[in-house]
Design a protein around this motif. Structure first.
Motif, PDB file in Angstrom:
ATOM      1  N   LEU A  80     -46.032 -12.985 -78.872  1.00  0.00           N
ATOM      2  CA  LEU A  80     -45.762 -11.881 -79.709  1.00  0.00           C
ATOM      3  C   LEU A  80     -44.269 -11.841 -79.873  1.00  0.00           C
ATOM      4  CD1 LEU A  80     -48.403  -8.914 -77.942  1.00  0.00           C
ATOM      5  CD2 LEU A  80     -48.158 -10.246 -80.870  1.00  0.00           C
ATOM      6  N   ALA A  81     -44.027 -12.453 -77.861  1.00  0.00           N
ATOM      7  CA  ALA A  81     -42.829 -12.139 -78.068  1.00  0.00           C
ATOM      8  C   ALA A  81     -41.123 -13.221 -79.125  1.00  0.00           C
ATOM      9  CB  ALA A  81     -41.902 -13.165 -76.584  1.00  0.00           C
ATOM     10  N   ALA A  82     -41.724 -14.094 -79.166  1.00  0.00           N
ATOM     11  CA  ALA A  82     -41.114 -15.085 -80.777  1.00  0.00           C
ATOM     12  C   ALA A  82     -41.414 -13.881 -81.739  1.00  0.00           C
ATOM     13  CB  ALA A  82     -41.327 -16.405 -80.495  1.00  0.00           C
ATOM     14  N   ALA A  97     -58.065 -10.034 -80.607  1.00  0.00           N
ATOM     15  CA  ALA A  97     -57.771 -10.427 -79.251  1.00  0.00           C
ATOM     16  C   ALA A  97     -58.289  -9.200 -78.094  1.00  0.00           C
ATOM     17  CB  ALA A  97     -56.083 -10.567 -79.358  1.00  0.00           C
ATOM     18  N   ALA A  98     -59.464 -10.002 -77.781  1.00  0.00           N
ATOM     19  CA  ALA A  98     -60.474  -9.316 -76.644  1.00  0.00           C
ATOM     20  C   ALA A  98     -60.071  -9.297 -75.636  1.00  0.00           C
ATOM     21  CB  ALA A  98     -61.552 -10.728 -76.152  1.00  0.00           C
ATOM     22  N   GLY A  99     -59.644  -8.157 -75.182  1.00  0.00           N
ATOM     23  CA  GLY A  99     -59.300  -7.556 -73.717  1.00  0.00           C
ATOM     24  C   GLY A  99     -57.971  -7.054 -74.020  1.00  0.00           C
ATOM     25  N   LYS A 100     -57.069  -7.649 -75.107  1.00  0.00           N
ATOM     26  CA  LYS A 100     -55.354  -7.054 -75.331  1.00  0.00           C
ATOM     27  C   LYS A 100     -55.249  -5.612 -75.939  1.00  0.00           C
ATOM     28  CE  LYS A 100     -53.702 -10.669 -74.037  1.00  0.00           C
ATOM     29  NZ  LYS A 100     -53.573 -10.688 -72.344  1.00  0.00           N
ATOM     30  N   THR A 101     -54.675  -4.427 -74.932  1.00  0.00           N
ATOM     31  CA  THR A 101     -55.632  -2.698 -75.643  1.00  0.00           C
ATOM     32  C   THR A 101     -54.001  -2.551 -76.537  1.00  0.00           C
ATOM     33  OG1 THR A 101     -54.058  -1.851 -73.974  1.00  0.00           O
ATOM     34  CG2 THR A 101     -56.148  -2.302 -73.532  1.00  0.00           C
ATOM     35  N   GLU A 106     -48.100  -1.881 -78.168  1.00  0.00           N
ATOM     36  CA  GLU A 106     -46.946  -1.620 -77.805  1.00  0.00           C
ATOM     37  C   GLU A 106     -45.745  -1.395 -77.242  1.00  0.00           C
ATOM     38  OE1 GLU A 106     -48.893   2.902 -79.185  1.00  0.00           O
ATOM     39  OE2 GLU A 106     -48.473   2.072 -77.583  1.00  0.00           O
ATOM     40  N   LYS A 107     -46.483  -2.363 -75.810  1.00  0.00           N
ATOM     41  CA  LYS A 107     -45.197  -2.647 -75.264  1.00  0.00           C
ATOM     42  C   LYS A 107     -44.410  -4.126 -75.383  1.00  0.00           C
ATOM     43  CE  LYS A 107     -44.998  -5.165 -70.680  1.00  0.00           C
ATOM     44  NZ  LYS A 107     -45.848  -5.276 -69.513  1.00  0.00           N
ATOM     45  N   ALA A 111     -43.307   0.970 -80.223  1.00  0.00           N
ATOM     46  CA  ALA A 111     -44.485   2.041 -80.653  1.00  0.00           C
ATOM     47  C   ALA A 111     -44.810   2.605 -82.262  1.00  0.00           C
ATOM     48  CB  ALA A 111     -44.847   2.419 -79.279  1.00  0.00           C
ATOM     49  N   ALA A 112     -43.676   1.910 -82.889  1.00  0.00           N
ATOM     50  CA  ALA A 112     -43.059   2.788 -83.804  1.00  0.00           C
ATOM     51  C   ALA A 112     -44.556   2.019 -85.209  1.00  0.00           C
ATOM     52  CB  ALA A 112     -41.972   2.745 -84.083  1.00  0.00           C
ATOM     53  N   LEU A 113     -44.655   1.061 -84.716  1.00  0.00           N
ATOM     54  CA  LEU A 113     -45.711   0.594 -85.754  1.00  0.00           C
ATOM     55  C   LEU A 113     -47.081   0.593 -85.015  1.00  0.00           C
ATOM     56  CD1 LEU A 113     -44.666  -3.606 -85.251  1.00  0.00           C
ATOM     57  CD2 LEU A 113     -44.027  -2.748 -87.048  1.00  0.00           C
ATOM     58  N   PRO A 114     -47.776   0.670 -87.084  1.00  0.00           N
ATOM     59  CA  PRO A 114     -49.505   1.035 -86.846  1.00  0.00           C
ATOM     60  C   PRO A 114     -50.362   0.063 -86.534  1.00  0.00           C
ATOM     61  CG  PRO A 114     -48.124   0.423 -89.063  1.00  0.00           C
ATOM     62  CD  PRO A 114     -47.145   0.409 -88.265  1.00  0.00           C
ATOM     63  N   ILE A 115     -50.836   0.467 -85.689  1.00  0.00           N
ATOM     64  CA  ILE A 115     -51.542  -0.968 -84.437  1.00  0.00           C
ATOM     65  C   ILE A 115     -53.158  -0.102 -84.697  1.00  0.00           C
ATOM     66  CG2 ILE A 115     -52.208  -1.484 -82.435  1.00  0.00           C
ATOM     67  CD1 ILE A 115     -49.010  -0.631 -82.048  1.00  0.00           C
ATOM     68  N   VAL A 116     -53.796  -1.676 -84.861  1.00  0.00           N
ATOM     69  CA  VAL A 116     -55.613  -1.510 -85.403  1.00  0.00           C
ATOM     70  C   VAL A 116     -55.734  -2.170 -84.033  1.00  0.00           C
ATOM     71  CG1 VAL A 116     -57.048  -1.822 -86.283  1.00  0.00           C
ATOM     72  CG2 VAL A 116     -55.745  -0.261 -87.180  1.00  0.00           C
TER      73      VAL A 116
END
Length: 270
Positions: A80-82, A97-101, A106-107, A111-116
């Motif tokens: 994600l950093a890259a 991905a299991a366990g990733k909230t 958003e971090k 936070a502006a991106l649409p995330i499922v």
């Protein structure tokens, strides 16, 4: 017009999704980012799919409909950093991905991106799983439908309204295949105990569970009705069911087991 997707990670689950997307004919372009070049005959040679070994090799990400995150959780942060500086516009971010909230994504992505966030189970790798999703309020109705379409490549899709419900999903359907495999083991041992050869008992247990699963999959009847249909009054099966569904039988054990797994899922996601 077809879809343009980026698939980050093309292992068993990611590969199953890619096969489904290409077979559906709804995808124009899939860029796969994975250290290992895909070797699946269903993917190799398809002009709609291209591959780079890492995020550094990704060029312009403008025009994407969705970015699907299918790397192992322990590899996610570096990926994600890259990836974050390369994202253009507001494509759907779909995580399996299991366990990733959601807060985690958003971090790292904003936070502006649409995330499922979604939770598939193991049979999704062969297109027979179930994936449960939860969306942020940035996800439009169109993007929600897109997430459903993309995940249908791996089986059934369900939605929940609160992210905390994903812990229960993880315990029930996420871990569910392991419970079924444990039942096969238990039935095998029980068959051996009443006199069957080990190999015969093992085959009977496996095929019985597979057949019963397919029957419930194809039937509209409740599981309770299917169970009752097998049990003749005064017959053999009803005697076993009296034990399995008695006060010390399955229900309290399964309830405790899934509660324990739900608690642990909450601890790991905290």
């Amino acid at each position: 017009m077809g879809l343009a997707l980026l698939l980050l990670g093309c292992g068993k689950m990611g590969g199953a999704m890619a096969r489904g997307w290409l077979a559906s004919g709804a995808v124009d372009r899939v860029l796969v980012v994975d250290p290992h070049q895909p070797t699946d005959p269903a993917l190799v040679g398809d002009a709609r799919l291209s591959w780079v070994p890492d995020v550094a090799g990704v060029g312009d990400l403008g025009g994407l409909d969705a970015i699907v995150l299918a790397v192992k959780p322990q590899m996610m942060e570096g990926a994600l950093a890259a990836l974050a500086p390369k994202i253009a516009g507001a494509p759907l971010i779909l995580s399996i991905a299991a366990g990733k909230t959601i807060a985690y994504f958003e971090k790292h992505l904003g936070a502006a991106l649409p995330i499922v966030r979604s939770m598939p189970n193991l049979p999704a790798a062969i297109g027979r799983g179930v994936t449960v999703c939860v969306a942020t309020d940035k996800v439009s109705a169109t993007q929600r439908a897109l997430a459903t379409q993309l995940l249908t490549a791996c089986g059934a899709v369900e939605w929940v309204t609160e992210e905390k419900q994903i812990d229960a999903v993880t315990a029930l359907s996420g871990g569910g295949p392991a419970y079924v495999f444990a039942l096969i083991e238990a039935m095998t041992e029980a068959g051996i105990a009443v006199g069957l050869p080990a190999d015969v008992a093992g085959r009977l247990a496996r095929v019985t569970i597979a057949g019963a699963g397919e029957l419930v999959h194809q039937s509209d009847l409740p599981a309770a009705t299917l169970r009752e249909n097998v049990c003749s009054p005064g017959g053999t099966t009803i005697e076993a069911i009296k034990v399995l569904m008695g006060p010390d039988g399955w229900q309290p054990i399964v309830t405790r087991a899934i509660a324990a797994a739900t608690r642990r899922a909450g601890e790991l996601g905290a």
